[in-house]
Design an enzyme around this catalytic site. Structure first.
Site, short mmCIF file in Angstrom:
data_model
loop_
_atom_site.label_atom_id
_atom_site.label_comp_id
_atom_site.label_asym_id
_atom_site.label_seq_id
_atom_site.Cartn_x
_atom_site.Cartn_y
_atom_site.Cartn_z
N LYS A 1 -17.87 -6.33 7.49
CA LYS A 1 -16.58 -6.96 7.80
C LYS A 1 -16.08 -6.51 9.16
O LYS A 1 -16.08 -5.32 9.47
CB LYS A 1 -15.53 -6.58 6.75
CG LYS A 1 -15.60 -7.34 5.47
CD LYS A 1 -14.38 -7.01 4.61
CE LYS A 1 -14.35 -7.83 3.35
NZ LYS A 1 -13.17 -7.49 2.55
N ARG B 1 -1.74 -5.83 -8.44
CA ARG B 1 -0.73 -6.81 -8.04
C ARG B 1 -0.50 -7.85 -9.11
O ARG B 1 0.62 -8.32 -9.30
CB ARG B 1 -1.16 -7.53 -6.75
CG ARG B 1 -1.16 -6.65 -5.54
CD ARG B 1 -1.66 -7.40 -4.36
NE ARG B 1 -3.09 -7.68 -4.55
CZ ARG B 1 -3.92 -8.03 -3.61
NH1 ARG B 1 -3.50 -8.21 -2.40
NH2 ARG B 1 -5.18 -8.25 -3.87
N SER C 1 -3.20 -7.50 2.91
CA SER C 1 -3.40 -7.37 4.35
C SER C 1 -3.84 -8.69 4.97
O SER C 1 -3.41 -9.05 6.06
CB SER C 1 -4.46 -6.30 4.64
OG SER C 1 -4.03 -5.04 4.23
N HIS D 1 0.84 -1.20 0.00
CA HIS D 1 0.00 0.00 0.00
C HIS D 1 0.87 1.25 0.00
O HIS D 1 0.62 2.20 -0.75
CB HIS D 1 -0.89 0.06 1.25
CG HIS D 1 -1.93 -0.99 1.34
ND1 HIS D 1 -2.06 -1.79 2.46
CD2 HIS D 1 -2.91 -1.37 0.49
CE1 HIS D 1 -3.08 -2.60 2.29
NE2 HIS D 1 -3.62 -2.38 1.09
#
Length: 169
Positions: free
Chosen positions: A51, A100, A137, A27
């Site tokens: 979440k 990514r 993460s 990040h």
């Protein structure tokens, strides 16, 4: 006031959104690169009520502020709602996202096209540094929860917070 705004020039602004639970070196790589391209980078912790995060939204904001302070042009806050509404409310014309892998592209392209169709906000994709191409993460939390060494994957402040938060294995 001095600088571009006092001279009637509009600042170039972009947003880097995410859940940042926690913020990783991947990040930070994207935020650092965006901070070189834009006058102001808004890092937005997107709130997802469904979440349950490891860190509270306020803790994430504080960690992000701490690890981005050196850039000098990063503003951090939370937002609940559509990212394009955040952009419209603040007159931010661009979203910067890291990619990514090729597998990220399909989903991110759909989001970018939807966001542009809803609001005219552009999305700029920045390829993630190969060093962080595998990093997420979720992966950091999982490895750290099992006692694995994630010190090379997160900033020192985040490592300290993870160490305090996760039970010892």
């Amino acid at each position: 006031m001095t600088g571009p705004e006092s001279e009637g020039l509009q600042l170039r602004r972009a947003v880097c959104p995410g859940s940042f639970d926690p913020i990783t070196n991947g990040h930070l790589d994207i935020i650092a690169r965006a901070s070189k391209l834009y006058d102001v980078v808004h890092v937005v912790v997107m709130i997802n009520q469904s979440k349950q995060g490891l860190f509270t939204v306020d803790e994430r904001i504080e960690l992000i502020r701490e690890v981005t302070a050196e850039y000098g042009n990063v503003e951090v806050e939370a937002y609940h709602g559509l990212l394009v509404d955040y952009c419209k409310e603040r007159d931010i014309p661009a979203i910067v996202k890291g990619l990514r892998a090729v597998s990220d592209f399909d989903y991110e392209l759909q989001m970018a096209q939807m966001n542009n169709g809803l609001s005219g906000v552009e999305t700029l994709f920045v390829p993630t540094s190969p060093t962080y191409s595998f990093l997420s993460s979720s992966l950091v939390k999982e490895v750290a929860a099992w006692g694995g060494d994630v010190s090379h994957l997160v900033p020192p402040a985040v490592l300290s917070a993870l160490t305090e938060r996760l039970p010892k294995k």
